[in-house]
Design a protein around this motif. Structure first.
Motif, PDB file in Angstrom:
ATOM      1  N   MET A  33     -67.664  -9.039 -20.946  1.00  0.00           N
ATOM      2  CA  MET A  33     -66.389  -9.558 -21.434  1.00  0.00           C
ATOM      3  C   MET A  33     -65.319  -8.472 -21.439  1.00  0.00           C
ATOM      4  SD  MET A  33     -65.535 -11.055 -25.218  1.00  0.00           S
ATOM      5  CE  MET A  33     -67.042 -12.025 -25.230  1.00  0.00           C
ATOM      6  N   PHE A  34     -65.696  -7.276 -21.926  1.00  0.00           N
ATOM      7  CA  PHE A  34     -64.741  -6.175 -21.994  1.00  0.00           C
ATOM      8  C   PHE A  34     -64.234  -5.790 -20.610  1.00  0.00           C
ATOM      9  CE2 PHE A  34     -64.022  -1.574 -21.637  1.00  0.00           C
ATOM     10  CZ  PHE A  34     -62.928  -1.439 -22.480  1.00  0.00           C
ATOM     11  N   PHE A  35     -65.135  -5.653 -19.650  1.00  0.00           N
ATOM     12  CA  PHE A  35     -64.715  -5.204 -18.323  1.00  0.00           C
ATOM     13  C   PHE A  35     -63.916  -6.276 -17.580  1.00  0.00           C
ATOM     14  CE2 PHE A  35     -68.110  -2.013 -18.950  1.00  0.00           C
ATOM     15  CZ  PHE A  35     -67.361  -0.884 -18.668  1.00  0.00           C
ATOM     16  N   ILE A  36     -64.252  -7.544 -17.776  1.00  0.00           N
ATOM     17  CA  ILE A  36     -63.444  -8.603 -17.173  1.00  0.00           C
ATOM     18  C   ILE A  36     -62.031  -8.567 -17.739  1.00  0.00           C
ATOM     19  CG2 ILE A  36     -63.107 -11.107 -17.037  1.00  0.00           C
ATOM     20  CD1 ILE A  36     -66.125 -11.412 -16.845  1.00  0.00           C
ATOM     21  N   LYS A  37     -61.928  -8.448 -19.066  1.00  0.00           N
ATOM     22  CA  LYS A  37     -60.612  -8.362 -19.718  1.00  0.00           C
ATOM     23  C   LYS A  37     -59.872  -7.104 -19.272  1.00  0.00           C
ATOM     24  CE  LYS A  37     -60.530 -11.898 -22.683  1.00  0.00           C
ATOM     25  NZ  LYS A  37     -59.439 -12.912 -22.714  1.00  0.00           N
ATOM     26  N   LEU A  38     -60.594  -5.982 -19.216  1.00  0.00           N
ATOM     27  CA  LEU A  38     -59.966  -4.709 -18.854  1.00  0.00           C
ATOM     28  C   LEU A  38     -59.370  -4.769 -17.457  1.00  0.00           C
ATOM     29  CD1 LEU A  38     -59.358  -1.708 -19.384  1.00  0.00           C
ATOM     30  CD2 LEU A  38     -61.641  -1.181 -18.490  1.00  0.00           C
ATOM     31  N   PHE A  39     -60.149  -5.233 -16.482  1.00  0.00           N
ATOM     32  CA  PHE A  39     -59.647  -5.273 -15.108  1.00  0.00           C
ATOM     33  C   PHE A  39     -58.557  -6.326 -14.925  1.00  0.00           C
ATOM     34  CE2 PHE A  39     -63.849  -3.237 -14.190  1.00  0.00           C
ATOM     35  CZ  PHE A  39     -63.330  -2.065 -13.660  1.00  0.00           C
ATOM     36  N   THR A  40     -58.607  -7.397 -15.720  1.00  0.00           N
ATOM     37  CA  THR A  40     -57.537  -8.401 -15.670  1.00  0.00           C
ATOM     38  C   THR A  40     -56.234  -7.803 -16.201  1.00  0.00           C
ATOM     39  OG1 THR A  40     -59.144 -10.188 -15.990  1.00  0.00           O
ATOM     40  CG2 THR A  40     -56.829 -10.703 -16.411  1.00  0.00           C
ATOM     41  N   VAL A  41     -56.312  -7.097 -17.325  1.00  0.00           N
ATOM     42  CA  VAL A  41     -55.129  -6.445 -17.902  1.00  0.00           C
ATOM     43  C   VAL A  41     -54.602  -5.364 -16.958  1.00  0.00           C
ATOM     44  CG1 VAL A  41     -54.355  -4.912 -19.765  1.00  0.00           C
ATOM     45  CG2 VAL A  41     -55.689  -6.958 -20.298  1.00  0.00           C
ATOM     46  N   MET A  42     -55.509  -4.579 -16.382  1.00  0.00           N
ATOM     47  CA  MET A  42     -55.092  -3.540 -15.442  1.00  0.00           C
ATOM     48  C   MET A  42     -54.396  -4.152 -14.238  1.00  0.00           C
ATOM     49  SD  MET A  42     -58.376  -0.939 -15.548  1.00  0.00           S
ATOM     50  CE  MET A  42     -57.835  -0.077 -14.054  1.00  0.00           C
ATOM     51  N   GLU A  43     -54.911  -5.285 -13.767  1.00  0.00           N
ATOM     52  CA  GLU A  43     -54.283  -5.926 -12.603  1.00  0.00           C
ATOM     53  C   GLU A  43     -52.871  -6.396 -12.919  1.00  0.00           C
ATOM     54  OE1 GLU A  43     -55.312  -8.812  -8.915  1.00  0.00           O
ATOM     55  OE2 GLU A  43     -56.735  -7.546  -9.943  1.00  0.00           O
ATOM     56  N   SER A  44     -52.687  -6.998 -14.094  1.00  0.00           N
ATOM     57  CA  SER A  44     -51.340  -7.441 -14.461  1.00  0.00           C
ATOM     58  C   SER A  44     -50.399  -6.252 -14.608  1.00  0.00           C
ATOM     59  CB  SER A  44     -51.383  -8.257 -15.758  1.00  0.00           C
ATOM     60  OG  SER A  44     -51.658  -7.439 -16.870  1.00  0.00           O
ATOM     61  N   SER A  45     -50.924  -5.103 -15.071  1.00  0.00           N
ATOM     62  CA  SER A  45     -50.109  -3.893 -15.204  1.00  0.00           C
ATOM     63  C   SER A  45     -49.754  -3.313 -13.842  1.00  0.00           C
ATOM     64  CB  SER A  45     -50.857  -2.842 -16.039  1.00  0.00           C
ATOM     65  OG  SER A  45     -51.162  -3.330 -17.323  1.00  0.00           O
ATOM     66  N   VAL A  46     -50.709  -3.352 -12.914  1.00  0.00           N
ATOM     67  CA  VAL A  46     -50.441  -2.866 -11.561  1.00  0.00           C
ATOM     68  C   VAL A  46     -49.383  -3.742 -10.886  1.00  0.00           C
ATOM     69  CG1 VAL A  46     -51.416  -2.533  -9.251  1.00  0.00           C
ATOM     70  CG2 VAL A  46     -52.708  -1.800 -11.265  1.00  0.00           C
ATOM     71  N   LEU A  47     -49.459  -5.047 -11.102  1.00  0.00           N
ATOM     72  CA  LEU A  47     -48.458  -5.955 -10.515  1.00  0.00           C
ATOM     73  C   LEU A  47     -47.068  -5.653 -11.061  1.00  0.00           C
ATOM     74  CD1 LEU A  47     -50.423  -9.331 -10.527  1.00  0.00           C
ATOM     75  CD2 LEU A  47     -49.833  -7.927  -8.542  1.00  0.00           C
ATOM     76  N   LEU A  48     -46.985  -5.276 -12.339  1.00  0.00           N
ATOM     77  CA  LEU A  48     -45.693  -4.876 -12.913  1.00  0.00           C
ATOM     78  C   LEU A  48     -45.200  -3.596 -12.248  1.00  0.00           C
ATOM     79  CD1 LEU A  48     -43.403  -4.993 -14.957  1.00  0.00           C
ATOM     80  CD2 LEU A  48     -44.929  -3.937 -16.650  1.00  0.00           C
ATOM     81  N   ALA A  49     -46.097  -2.628 -12.059  1.00  0.00           N
ATOM     82  CA  ALA A  49     -45.720  -1.369 -11.405  1.00  0.00           C
ATOM     83  C   ALA A  49     -45.262  -1.618  -9.968  1.00  0.00           C
ATOM     84  CB  ALA A  49     -46.898  -0.399 -11.427  1.00  0.00           C
ATOM     85  N   MET A  50     -45.924  -2.550  -9.290  1.00  0.00           N
ATOM     86  CA  MET A  50     -45.551  -2.875  -7.901  1.00  0.00           C
ATOM     87  C   MET A  50     -44.184  -3.550  -7.845  1.00  0.00           C
ATOM     88  SD  MET A  50     -49.281  -4.169  -6.545  1.00  0.00           S
ATOM     89  CE  MET A  50     -49.064  -4.063  -4.775  1.00  0.00           C
ATOM     90  N   ALA A  51     -43.887  -4.371  -8.841  1.00  0.00           N
ATOM     91  CA  ALA A  51     -42.565  -5.001  -8.896  1.00  0.00           C
ATOM     92  C   ALA A  51     -41.481  -3.944  -9.097  1.00  0.00           C
ATOM     93  CB  ALA A  51     -42.527  -6.028 -10.027  1.00  0.00           C
ATOM     94  N   PHE A  52     -41.763  -2.965  -9.959  1.00  0.00           N
ATOM     95  CA  PHE A  52     -40.821  -1.865 -10.176  1.00  0.00           C
ATOM     96  C   PHE A  52     -40.638  -1.060  -8.885  1.00  0.00           C
ATOM     97  CE2 PHE A  52     -40.206   2.658 -11.374  1.00  0.00           C
ATOM     98  CZ  PHE A  52     -38.943   2.546 -11.948  1.00  0.00           C
ATOM     99  N   ASP A  53     -41.735  -0.808  -8.181  1.00  0.00           N
ATOM    100  CA  ASP A  53     -41.682  -0.091  -6.906  1.00  0.00           C
ATOM    101  C   ASP A  53     -40.794  -0.817  -5.902  1.00  0.00           C
ATOM    102  OD1 ASP A  53     -42.734   1.709  -4.685  1.00  0.00           O
ATOM    103  OD2 ASP A  53     -43.532  -0.234  -4.035  1.00  0.00           O
ATOM    104  N   CYS A  54     -40.969  -2.125  -5.820  1.00  0.00           N
ATOM    105  CA  CYS A  54     -40.168  -2.926  -4.886  1.00  0.00           C
ATOM    106  C   CYS A  54     -38.691  -2.911  -5.264  1.00  0.00           C
ATOM    107  CB  CYS A  54     -40.699  -4.361  -4.877  1.00  0.00           C
ATOM    108  SG  CYS A  54     -39.897  -5.443  -3.680  1.00  0.00           S
TER     109      CYS A  54
END
Length: 315
Positions: A102-123
């Protein structure tokens, strides 16, 4: 009374949960496992090829590809976290193993949403301030963003998982998914779980919720910037620069929002539909991201083909 007290005295470490796979479709688990296996192979191989291409190609050592590296890493982590349980028949899992998954599924899901935010900033930076792009997104800044993404998830999520160990579980230890899902486990408690639900909701809001708002407004600014470009040719070129990012954003958030609505408001929706949507979300997300960037990003597509050809056996 004796039966209930027996359950209440059960220590969390001795609890065994039963993951039901896709309830109601037990007779078709063998057939269901075939597309699931195909999706896993596609997700693992596709994202591994992207990582290998970025590592080995010096031309990819740029901010855009660093963020893509982070995205593929989180997709691999998400796939590996569910590899053992999704697509299999009903199986038992210990309480601690369930919490770890449960922790790792949540962790990687949160990390993915954070990476998508960083990618939007990059764009946004690439489009609105191209002359200062290299000075704004330096290697050090990108490394700091990466550390912040990992640190944020690892600090916010543990209380949500650890609090589950304080509950007593006196109902049937049957989970209606192929993986350990926080609301699923919380519902099995026979003690007051309002604090657990509140902490889980707070963790969701302060991570993926906040990320989704900032990412959405980033893309609103991106679209506004693209539409302000006078030349149709330059406008098309600018849009193509970020189309893959927008695709990844849609692939992540549309199923996630749909899944949240089904779990919160779809009380009359059959459980097998709940399970299929949850499994499809966890499996299709890593696959679609690999496909989107391999197809829409010409440089990545060429690099992946080059890697495949270089590994092909010589006649």
């Amino acid at each position: 009374m004796f039966h209930m007290s027996t359950f209440l005295n059960t220590t969390s470490s001795s609890i065994i949960f039963l993951l039901t796979g896709v309830p109601g479709l037990e007779a078709f688990h063998t057939w269901i496992s075939i597309p699931f296996c195909f999706l896993y192979v596609t997700a693992l191989s596709g994202n591994s090829l992207i990582l290998f291409a970025i590592i080995t190609q010096p031309s990819f050592h740029e901010p855009m590809y660093y963020f893509l590296f982070m995205l593929s890493t989180t997709d691999l982590g998400l796939s590996i976290s569910t590899l053992v349980t999704i697509g299999n028949k009903a199986r038992e899992i210990s309480f601690n193993a369930c919490l770890s998954q449960m922790f790792f599924i949540k962790l990687f899901t949160v990390m993915e949403s954070s990476v998508l935010l960083a990618m939007a900033f990059d764009c946004f930076v690439a489009l609105s301030n191209p002359l200062r792009y290299a000075t704004i997104l330096t290697d050090l800044k990108i490394a700091q963003i990466g550390v912040a993404i990992v640190t944020r998830g690892t600090l916010i999520l543990p209380p949500m998982v650890v609090l589950l160990k304080t509950l007593s579980y006196c109902h049937r230890h049957v989970l209606h998914h192929s993986h350990c899902f926080h609301p699923d486990v919380t519902k099995l408690s026979c003690t007051d779980n309002r604090i657990n639900s509140a902490v889980g909701l707070a963790a969701l809001v302060t991570t993926a919720g906040v990320n989704s708002i900032f990412t959405f407004f980033s893309y609103v600014l991106i679209v506004k910037t693209v539409l302000s470009i006078a030349s149709p040719e330059e406008r098309k070129k600018a849009f193509n620069t970020c189309i893959s990012y927008i695709g990844a954003f849609a692939v992540f958030y549309i199923p996630l929002i749909s899944l949240s609505f089904v779990h919160r408001f779809g009380k009359r929706v059959p459980r097998d539909v709940h399970a299929l949507i949850a499994n499809a979300y966890l499996l299709i997300l890593p696959v679609m991201n690999a496909i989107i960037y391999s197809v829409k990003t010409k440089q990545i597509r060429r690099a992946v083909i080059k890697v495949l050809l270089s590994r092909a056996p010589m006649n």
